[in-house]
Design a protein around this motif. Structure first.
Motif, short mmCIF file in Angstrom:
data_model
loop_
_atom_site.label_atom_id
_atom_site.label_comp_id
_atom_site.label_asym_id
_atom_site.label_seq_id
_atom_site.Cartn_x
_atom_site.Cartn_y
_atom_site.Cartn_z
N PHE A 17 68.69 -20.25 3.58
CA PHE A 17 69.79 -20.52 4.50
C PHE A 17 69.35 -21.42 5.65
N THR A 18 68.15 -21.24 6.14
CA THR A 18 67.63 -22.10 7.21
C THR A 18 67.54 -23.54 6.72
N ARG A 19 67.03 -23.73 5.53
CA ARG A 19 66.92 -25.09 4.98
C ARG A 19 68.30 -25.73 4.82
N ALA A 20 69.27 -24.97 4.29
CA ALA A 20 70.63 -25.51 4.12
C ALA A 20 71.24 -25.83 5.48
N TYR A 21 71.03 -24.96 6.46
CA TYR A 21 71.55 -25.19 7.81
C TYR A 21 70.98 -26.48 8.39
N ASN A 22 69.72 -26.76 8.09
CA ASN A 22 69.06 -27.96 8.61
C ASN A 22 69.38 -29.21 7.79
N LEU A 37 73.60 -24.56 -2.36
CA LEU A 37 73.80 -23.80 -1.13
C LEU A 37 73.94 -24.83 -0.03
N VAL A 38 75.10 -24.87 0.59
CA VAL A 38 75.34 -25.86 1.63
C VAL A 38 75.88 -25.18 2.88
N SER A 39 75.56 -25.77 4.01
CA SER A 39 76.06 -25.28 5.28
C SER A 39 77.37 -26.02 5.58
N ILE A 40 78.39 -25.29 5.98
CA ILE A 40 79.64 -25.93 6.36
C ILE A 40 79.94 -25.59 7.81
N GLY A 41 80.62 -26.48 8.47
CA GLY A 41 80.94 -26.28 9.87
C GLY A 41 82.33 -25.72 10.05
#
Length: 83
Positions: A17-22, A37-41
């Motif tokens: 999750f940290t890597r995706a967030y970054n 796994l992707v971070s969305i805003g």
């Protein structure tokens, strides 16, 4: 980019999750499929004015009877086949 097995992903959830967030691409391989796994805003989850306008227009069309109504699975299949 990082490709993890499901087991590695489960064992390293926080890091993934940290890597995706970054912004790093994190891919999870399950059998022969890859999942991202992707971070969305917050902006990805909100209704924009343009989208709200389209929703309002669709609701108005339905109220005015300018829509297709399917009551059974057969109705849905017939409608989809007609497209």
């Amino acid at each position: 980019m990082r490709i993890l097995s499901v087991r590695d992903y489960r064992n390293n959830l926080a890091d993934s999750f940290t890597r995706a967030y970054n912004g790093e691409r994190v891919l999870i391989r399950r059998k022969n499929q890859l999942y991202a796994l992707v971070s969305i805003g917050e902006e990805d989850l909100s209704v924009t004015p343009e989208l709200q306008k389209r929703i309002d227009e669709a609701e108005k069309a339905c109220r005015e009877g300018r829509c297709v109504t399917c009551k059974t699975a057969e109705d849905i299949e017939t409608f989809l086949d007609s497209l």
